[in-house]
Each structure stands twice: as structure tokens, then as C-alpha cells.
Design a protein around this motif. Structure first.
Motif, PDB file in Angstrom:
ATOM      1  N   ILE A 151      11.551   2.194 -14.544  1.00 13.47           N
ATOM      2  CA  ILE A 151      10.225   1.746 -14.966  1.00 13.47           C
ATOM      3  C   ILE A 151       9.118   2.745 -14.625  1.00 13.47           C
ATOM      4  O   ILE A 151       7.958   2.518 -14.970  1.00 13.47           O
ATOM      5  N   GLY A 152       9.449   3.840 -13.938  1.00 17.32           N
ATOM      6  CA  GLY A 152       8.468   4.892 -13.715  1.00 17.32           C
ATOM      7  C   GLY A 152       7.789   4.911 -12.369  1.00 17.32           C
ATOM      8  O   GLY A 152       6.892   5.729 -12.138  1.00 17.32           O
ATOM      9  N   LEU A 153       8.199   4.040 -11.441  1.00 16.85           N
ATOM     10  CA  LEU A 153       7.615   4.100 -10.102  1.00 16.85           C
ATOM     11  C   LEU A 153       8.021   5.377  -9.379  1.00 16.85           C
ATOM     12  O   LEU A 153       7.253   5.917  -8.577  1.00 16.85           O
ATOM     13  N   VAL A 154       9.247   5.836  -9.624  1.00 15.54           N
ATOM     14  CA  VAL A 154       9.706   7.105  -9.065  1.00 15.54           C
ATOM     15  C   VAL A 154      10.274   7.941 -10.208  1.00 15.54           C
ATOM     16  O   VAL A 154      10.553   7.438 -11.294  1.00 15.54           O
ATOM     17  N   THR A 155      10.463   9.220  -9.931  1.00 15.05           N
ATOM     18  CA  THR A 155      10.970  10.145 -10.942  1.00 15.05           C
ATOM     19  C   THR A 155      12.478  10.063 -11.086  1.00 15.05           C
ATOM     20  O   THR A 155      13.012  10.099 -12.200  1.00 15.05           O
ATOM     21  N   GLU A 156      13.166   9.949  -9.938  1.00 10.59           N
ATOM     22  CA  GLU A 156      14.630  10.002  -9.959  1.00 10.59           C
ATOM     23  C   GLU A 156      15.199   9.150  -8.844  1.00 10.59           C
ATOM     24  O   GLU A 156      14.708   9.179  -7.709  1.00 10.59           O
ATOM     25  N   ALA A 157      16.245   8.384  -9.161  1.00  8.97           N
ATOM     26  CA  ALA A 157      17.065   7.713  -8.151  1.00  8.97           C
ATOM     27  C   ALA A 157      18.263   8.612  -7.887  1.00  8.97           C
ATOM     28  O   ALA A 157      19.075   8.858  -8.778  1.00  8.97           O
ATOM     29  N   ALA A 158      18.353   9.128  -6.672  1.00 10.38           N
ATOM     30  CA  ALA A 158      19.358  10.141  -6.351  1.00 10.38           C
ATOM     31  C   ALA A 158      20.406   9.582  -5.407  1.00 10.38           C
ATOM     32  O   ALA A 158      20.072   8.920  -4.408  1.00 10.38           O
TER      33      ALA A 158
ATOM     34  N   GLY B 282       0.789  -1.226   0.000  1.00  6.12           N
ATOM     35  CA  GLY B 282       0.000   0.000   0.000  1.00  6.12           C
ATOM     36  C   GLY B 282       0.818   1.271   0.000  1.00  6.12           C
ATOM     37  O   GLY B 282       0.367   2.309  -0.490  1.00  6.12           O
ATOM     38  N   GLY B 283       2.042   1.199   0.530  1.00  8.96           N
ATOM     39  CA  GLY B 283       2.914   2.366   0.486  1.00  8.96           C
ATOM     40  C   GLY B 283       3.245   2.796  -0.923  1.00  8.96           C
ATOM     41  O   GLY B 283       3.524   3.980  -1.175  1.00  8.96           O
ATOM     42  N   MET B 284       3.190   1.849  -1.853  1.00 12.30           N
ATOM     43  CA  MET B 284       3.449   2.185  -3.255  1.00 12.30           C
ATOM     44  C   MET B 284       2.370   3.104  -3.804  1.00 12.30           C
ATOM     45  O   MET B 284       2.614   3.891  -4.719  1.00 12.30           O
ATOM     46  N   GLY B 285       1.174   3.024  -3.245  1.00  7.32           N
ATOM     47  CA  GLY B 285       0.122   3.933  -3.666  1.00  7.32           C
ATOM     48  C   GLY B 285       0.455   5.368  -3.327  1.00  7.32           C
ATOM     49  O   GLY B 285       0.216   6.280  -4.124  1.00  7.32           O
ATOM     50  N   LEU B 286       1.026   5.586  -2.139  1.00  2.00           N
ATOM     51  CA  LEU B 286       1.413   6.943  -1.750  1.00  2.00           C
ATOM     52  C   LEU B 286       2.504   7.477  -2.667  1.00  2.00           C
ATOM     53  O   LEU B 286       2.450   8.631  -3.112  1.00  2.00           O
TER      54      LEU B 286
ATOM     55  N   VAL C   9      -6.557  -1.254  -4.352  1.00  2.00           N
ATOM     56  CA  VAL C   9      -6.731   0.194  -4.281  1.00  2.00           C
ATOM     57  C   VAL C   9      -5.526   0.920  -4.867  1.00  2.00           C
ATOM     58  O   VAL C   9      -5.667   1.876  -5.635  1.00  2.00           O
ATOM     59  N   VAL C  10      -4.313   0.458  -4.538  1.00  2.00           N
ATOM     60  CA  VAL C  10      -3.134   1.199  -5.006  1.00  2.00           C
ATOM     61  C   VAL C  10      -2.936   1.074  -6.506  1.00  2.00           C
ATOM     62  O   VAL C  10      -2.189   1.860  -7.095  1.00  2.00           O
ATOM     63  N   SER C  11      -3.616   0.131  -7.143  1.00  2.00           N
ATOM     64  CA  SER C  11      -3.532   0.053  -8.608  1.00  2.00           C
ATOM     65  C   SER C  11      -4.018   1.337  -9.257  1.00  2.00           C
ATOM     66  O   SER C  11      -3.622   1.662 -10.386  1.00  2.00           O
ATOM     67  N   LEU C  12      -4.854   2.102  -8.552  1.00  2.00           N
ATOM     68  CA  LEU C  12      -5.388   3.345  -9.106  1.00  2.00           C
ATOM     69  C   LEU C  12      -4.284   4.342  -9.442  1.00  2.00           C
ATOM     70  O   LEU C  12      -4.411   5.126 -10.388  1.00  2.00           O
ATOM     71  N   THR C  13      -3.196   4.328  -8.656  1.00  2.00           N
ATOM     72  CA  THR C  13      -2.087   5.239  -8.936  1.00  2.00           C
ATOM     73  C   THR C  13      -0.850   4.515  -9.454  1.00  2.00           C
ATOM     74  O   THR C  13      -0.043   5.115 -10.162  1.00  2.00           O
ATOM     75  N   VAL C  14      -0.697   3.236  -9.123  1.00  2.00           N
ATOM     76  CA  VAL C  14       0.471   2.480  -9.584  1.00  2.00           C
ATOM     77  C   VAL C  14       0.401   2.193 -11.079  1.00  2.00           C
ATOM     78  O   VAL C  14       1.371   2.430 -11.823  1.00  2.00           O
ATOM     79  N   LEU C  15      -0.714   1.671 -11.551  1.00  2.00           N
ATOM     80  CA  LEU C  15      -0.789   1.224 -12.946  1.00  2.00           C
ATOM     81  C   LEU C  15      -0.576   2.350 -13.961  1.00  2.00           C
ATOM     82  O   LEU C  15       0.059   2.114 -14.999  1.00  2.00           O
ATOM     83  N   PRO C  16      -1.077   3.568 -13.732  1.00  2.00           N
ATOM     84  CA  PRO C  16      -0.799   4.630 -14.714  1.00  2.00           C
ATOM     85  C   PRO C  16       0.684   4.973 -14.851  1.00  2.00           C
ATOM     86  O   PRO C  16       1.076   5.582 -15.847  1.00  2.00           O
TER      87      PRO C  16
END
Length: 255
Positions: free
Chosen positions: A170-177, A106-110, A138-145
Motif C-alpha cells: 500500500i506504499g507505507l514502505v518501499t520494500e518488504a525484505a 507518530g512513528g509512522m510519520g518518521l 501531524v503525521v498525516s503530513l507525510t503518511v497521506l501522500p
């Protein structure tokens, strides 16, 4: 929840170390309230969503879910999480995720509800629901896009863990810093150069499709989530996780 506001930035930190910032009913409610308060504060230009400790968010509070504790039941908890994701996506202010720790389920949704997400070198990511007899409903609502179909199938079906570099690819985050705070400082400097109206209207443009998807699919995914959390198989999966043992199906499938 720890909240600090300075220089036009509201920093909201998940701060529930006893359960690794799991999505208890209390945390979901307090995060919803903190985002709403920051949005209503005219001095705030940007929200930074971050965490204390080595875990950003461990996902659902399995102790709460498996014990049946909490006043509202599985469907209400699912609806509350949908409302929280929609609050983050629909917030008029840019929401930046600052992650340097573990993110599960579920944290992936945030993370994926944030407009921009920066991940430090200690970050790891996994959608582990299928290993517990659940689904990333539920988190598929923001993860899948955020993902291609191929990446989504692999991550959601296997529950495997990826690091920050792969998450960015793969797009889960914007940048690995390499230094997440340096990257955050540079990003905030760029955002401060933008007008409040420009940020607000651009965010509305960018999030229109995701918000439409949330509205269209919220009942379906919340119903699935509630059904699964109340199932015998999921109860075995959650109990096995809390007892630090393999679930029955893993033991049965072992060579």
C-alpha cells in the motif's frame, strides 16, 4: 540517539529503550540535531534512519503527554514534530529508513518522511491514534501522500496492524525484505554510484509537493493535535493505555 558515520553513510539509530523509542521532546530534539549535523558533514552522502531494540518508534511519549510534563505544552510538541518531519523530507541528502521492528502512530510519520523505507520481517505498522481519542494529525503530513484514499481511510479509522508485506503493497514502505540488511547494502551501493549534485537536485524535485503540503497544512494539523491531546477523552485513552485497561468507550461498547 546513536550515530555512526562511515563510508559516506551516517547511521542514526533511535536508542531510547525505556519508552520504546517514543517521540519524547528529547528524542525529537536529538533526532533533529543529528540529521542537521549529518547534512552539514561533507563526507556524508546518505543518511540511514534505524533503531535499536524490537520497536522502531512507539509514537508519542504518552507518559510525557498525559502527565503534562515537558516545558512547552501540547501545541509546541506538535510544532516540534512538524519541524522534524519537514527536516527529514527537506534534507538535501537521501534519507533511508531501515526498520525491523514495530512502528506505531507518530512513528509512522518518521517512516513515511524517509525517501526510501526498507522493512524487515519483524516489522509491524499501525496508526492507532483513533483508539486513544486522538487523530493522526501531524503525521498525516507525510503518511497521506504515500497512501491511496481507500487505504488511508481504513488504516486511520480502524487502527489495525499490518505487516511489512502489506505495508509495502500500500506504499507505507518501499520494500518488504527477507533480510533488511542485505537489501540496505544493495541500496547503498546503488546510491553511492550517484553524484552528490544528482542526488540533491533529484530529491528536491521529488519532495517539492510534500514540502508544499507541509507548509500549507502545518498550522491546521498542529492545532488539531494540541486540541485533542488536551481533551478529556484523549486523557482517558492515554491513561487507559498506560494502565493496560480498555478505555471507557471500549468497555461501554462491549457486548
Amino acid at each position: 540517539m546513536a550515530v555512526e558515520t562511515a563510508d559516506g553513510v551516517a547511521r542514526i539509530a533511535l536508542d531510547s529503550p525505556h519508552n520504546r523509542n517514543a517521540l519524547s521532546e528529547r528524542l525529537v530534539r536529538e533526532l533533529h540535531e543529528a540529521i542537521a549535523a549529518a547534512e552539514a558533514d561533507e563526507s556524508v552522502r546518505v543518511i540511514v534512519l534505524t533503531h535499536t531494540g524490537s520497536t522502531f518508534c512507539a509514537g508519542a511519549d504518552l507518559g510525557e503527554a498525559s502527565s503534562g510534563s515537558g516545558s512547552d505544552g501540547a501545541r509546541a510538541r506538535a510544532d516540534q514534530l512538524v519541524d522534524l518531519l519537514d527536516r527529514i523530507v527537506g534534507c538535501a541528502l537521501p534519507v533511508v529508513g531501515r526498520i525491523d521492528g514495530h512502528v506505531r502512530a507518530g512513528g509512522m510519520g518518521l517512516v513515511t518522511a524517509c525517501d526510501i523505507a526498507l522493512a524487515g520481517p519483524r516489522s509491524t505498522f499501525a496508526l492507532t491514534e483513533s483508539r486513544l481519542g486522538l487523530a493522526a494529525s501531524v503525521v498525516s503530513l507525510t503518511v497521506l501522500p504515500r497512501l491511496s484514499d481507500r487505504d488511508a481511510y481504513r488504516l486511520l479509522l480502524t487502527g489495525e496492524t499490518v505487516d511489512a508485506t502489506e505495508a509495502a503493497r500500500i506504499g507505507l514502505v518501499t520494500e518488504a525484505a527477507a533480510d533488511v540488511d542485505d537489501a540496505l547494502a544493495a541500496l547503498l551501493a546503488a546510491l553511492r554510484r550517484c553524484s552528490p549534485q544528482g542526488l540533491r537536485e533529484t530529491k528536491a524535485l521529488l519532495t517539492h509537493g510534500m514540502r508544499a503540503g507541509i507548509a500549507a497544512n502545518r498550522d491546521r494539523v498542529a492545532a488539531q493535535s494540541a486540541r485533542l491531546f488536551e481533551s478529556e477523552e484523549a486523557r482517558e485513552g492515554m491513561t487507559a493505555f498506560l494502565e493496560r485497561r480498555p478505555p471507557r468507550w471500549a468497555a461501554e461498547g462491549s457486548p
